[in-house]
Design an enzyme around this catalytic site. Structure first.
Site, PDB file in Angstrom:
ATOM      1  N   ASP A  17       0.840  -1.203   0.000  1.00 45.21           N
ATOM      2  CA  ASP A  17       0.000   0.000   0.000  1.00 45.21           C
ATOM      3  C   ASP A  17       0.874   1.252   0.000  1.00 45.21           C
ATOM      4  O   ASP A  17       2.018   1.227   0.458  1.00 45.21           O
ATOM      5  CB  ASP A  17      -0.916  -0.031   1.237  1.00 45.21           C
ATOM      6  CG  ASP A  17      -2.102   0.903   1.091  1.00 45.21           C
ATOM      7  OD1 ASP A  17      -2.384   1.357  -0.044  1.00 45.21           O
ATOM      8  OD2 ASP A  17      -2.747   1.193   2.118  1.00 45.21           O
ATOM      9  N   ASN A  65     -10.967  -2.520  -5.532  1.00 44.29           N
ATOM     10  CA  ASN A  65     -10.204  -1.511  -6.277  1.00 44.29           C
ATOM     11  C   ASN A  65     -10.861  -1.135  -7.616  1.00 44.29           C
ATOM     12  O   ASN A  65     -10.489  -0.124  -8.222  1.00 44.29           O
ATOM     13  CB  ASN A  65      -8.746  -1.958  -6.506  1.00 44.29           C
ATOM     14  CG  ASN A  65      -7.898  -1.910  -5.249  1.00 44.29           C
ATOM     15  OD1 ASN A  65      -6.996  -2.727  -5.049  1.00 44.29           O
ATOM     16  ND2 ASN A  65      -8.143  -0.941  -4.372  1.00 44.29           N
TER      17      ASN A  65
HETATM   18  C1  IPE Z   1      -5.384  -2.717  -0.262  1.00 42.63           C
HETATM   19  O1  IPE Z   1      -5.083  -1.379  -0.375  1.00 42.63           O
HETATM   20  C2  IPE Z   1      -5.325  -3.374  -1.606  1.00 42.63           C
HETATM   21  C3  IPE Z   1      -4.010  -3.436  -2.232  1.00 42.63           C
HETATM   22  C4  IPE Z   1      -2.880  -3.037  -1.718  1.00 42.63           C
HETATM   23  C5  IPE Z   1      -4.020  -4.013  -3.538  1.00 42.63           C
HETATM   24  P1  IPE Z   1      -6.207  -0.259  -0.531  1.00 42.63           P
HETATM   25  O2  IPE Z   1      -5.497   1.034  -0.666  1.00 42.63           O
HETATM   26  O3  IPE Z   1      -7.151  -0.613  -1.612  1.00 42.63           O
HETATM   27  O4  IPE Z   1      -6.978  -0.374   0.861  1.00 42.63           O
HETATM   28  P2  IPE Z   1      -7.834   0.705   1.656  1.00 42.63           P
HETATM   29  O5  IPE Z   1      -8.787   1.313   0.691  1.00 42.63           O
HETATM   30  O6  IPE Z   1      -6.868   1.703   2.199  1.00 42.63           O
HETATM   31  O7  IPE Z   1      -8.489  -0.093   2.746  1.00 42.63           O
HETATM   32  C1  IPE Z   2      -1.508   0.385  -3.436  1.00 45.62           C
HETATM   33  O1  IPE Z   2      -1.327   1.754  -3.452  1.00 45.62           O
HETATM   34  C2  IPE Z   2      -1.730  -0.179  -4.821  1.00 45.62           C
HETATM   35  C3  IPE Z   2      -3.105  -0.575  -5.103  1.00 45.62           C
HETATM   36  C4  IPE Z   2      -4.103  -0.603  -4.244  1.00 45.62           C
HETATM   37  C5  IPE Z   2      -3.387  -0.958  -6.470  1.00 45.62           C
HETATM   38  P1  IPE Z   2      -2.540   2.768  -3.384  1.00 45.62           P
HETATM   39  O2  IPE Z   2      -2.923   3.139  -4.782  1.00 45.62           O
HETATM   40  O3  IPE Z   2      -3.632   2.251  -2.551  1.00 45.62           O
HETATM   41  O4  IPE Z   2      -1.848   4.013  -2.684  1.00 45.62           O
HETATM   42  P2  IPE Z   2      -2.470   4.951  -1.565  1.00 45.62           P
HETATM   43  O5  IPE Z   2      -2.967   4.076  -0.469  1.00 45.62           O
HETATM   44  O6  IPE Z   2      -3.572   5.709  -2.223  1.00 45.62           O
HETATM   45  O7  IPE Z   2      -1.322   5.809  -1.140  1.00 45.62           O
HETATM   46 MG    MG Z   3      -4.099   2.389  -0.557  1.00 45.69          MG
END
Ligand code: IPE
Ligand code: IPE
Ligand code: MG
Length: 238
Positions: A17, A65
């Protein structure tokens, strides 16, 4: 085994993340964070081999997502195909088995083709396994297992009285893979976000504030060291 001798985790699962925040911090578009994040995956696999971690599961795209803007989802799917294209030869050279967990068939057709090719071409390898969670949801996985079990019961090949935890687990996406020992989440969030709900029941958790693209070898080593000091009780009184 005494606590000081606990060995490295056999299976590490990571919620990668913070790509978006990493990019925002640099004044870059989010997709640049995803590109940097994909590069980091290649490093991680090298570290896992170095530290003796047999199975690495990486959460790359959740069932939730899809709620993101279409441009970002499209960019992530494009990146996925590019990653496989660039990385498959190296996985073969390094003898890494590649697997996917999640509702893979609902991904864009091009991605599905690339993923299936990578799975087929690395199927013979057993030393190290890279599992990418794609269109993965812990609840979806449990629902899918329940549906398979119900179908067997309806067909008369399974007696509902025989449903127990081992039988249920055999209907999950990757029944032959041992449960993760250690779960790492980057960028500070203290939640599971629907990751491996069943399999993480007794995993040790490690959370770091570091954004995924900055996750380093040292940080990975620190997480493993923290794991080796944990006292896993599994509900007992050791
Ligand atoms: C979890 O991260 C999913 C992945 C890293 C693929 P998210 O960014 O989607 O999770 P939330 O929304 O902060 O819970
Ligand atoms: C994790 O990074 C990757 C995916 C969930 C695909 P994020 O895109 O969730 O990054 P933040 O949490 O917004 O920083
Ligand atoms: Mg995230």
């Amino acid at each position: 085994m005494g606590e000081s001798e606990r060995s490295v985790p056999r299976h590490v699962a990571i919620i990668m993340d913070g790509n978006g925040r990493w990019a925002a911090r640099r004044g870059l578009p989010r997709v640049e964070g995803h590109i940097a994040g994909a590069e980091k995956v290649k490093d991680l696999l090298r570290y896992a081999k170095e530290f003796g971690v047999e199975y690495l599961t990486l959460y790359a795209f959740s069932t939730e997502n899809w709620k993101r803007p279409k441009e970002e989802v499209d960019a992530l799917m494009e990146l996925l195909s590019r990653f496989i294209g660039e990385y498959l030869e190296e996985m073969k050279k390094e003898e890494v088995r590649f697997l996917v967990t999640g509702r893979m068939d609902a991904l864009p057709e091009r991605a599905v083709q690339d993923l299936k090719r990578a799975i087929a071409e690395t199927a013979e390898f057993r030393g190290h396994t890279l599992i990418v969670a794609l269109n993965y949801g812990g609840r979806a996985e449990i629902v899918d297992a329940a549906r398979k079990i119900a179908e067997e019961a309806r067909a008369g090949t399974l007696d509902p009285a025989r449903i127990d935890e081992p039988l249920f687990a055999r209907h999950l996406y990757l029944p032959e893979i041992p449960d993760p020992d250690l779960m790492i989440r980057t960028s500070g969030e203290l939640r599971l976000s629907n990751f491996l709900l069943w399999e993480l029941s007794y995993a040790e958790f490690y959370v770091t504030e570091t954004f995924w693209p900055d996750f380093s070898r040292e940080e990975f080593q620190k997480a493993i060291e923290a794991y080796t000091k944990r006292n896993r009780r599994f509900g007992g009184r050791k």
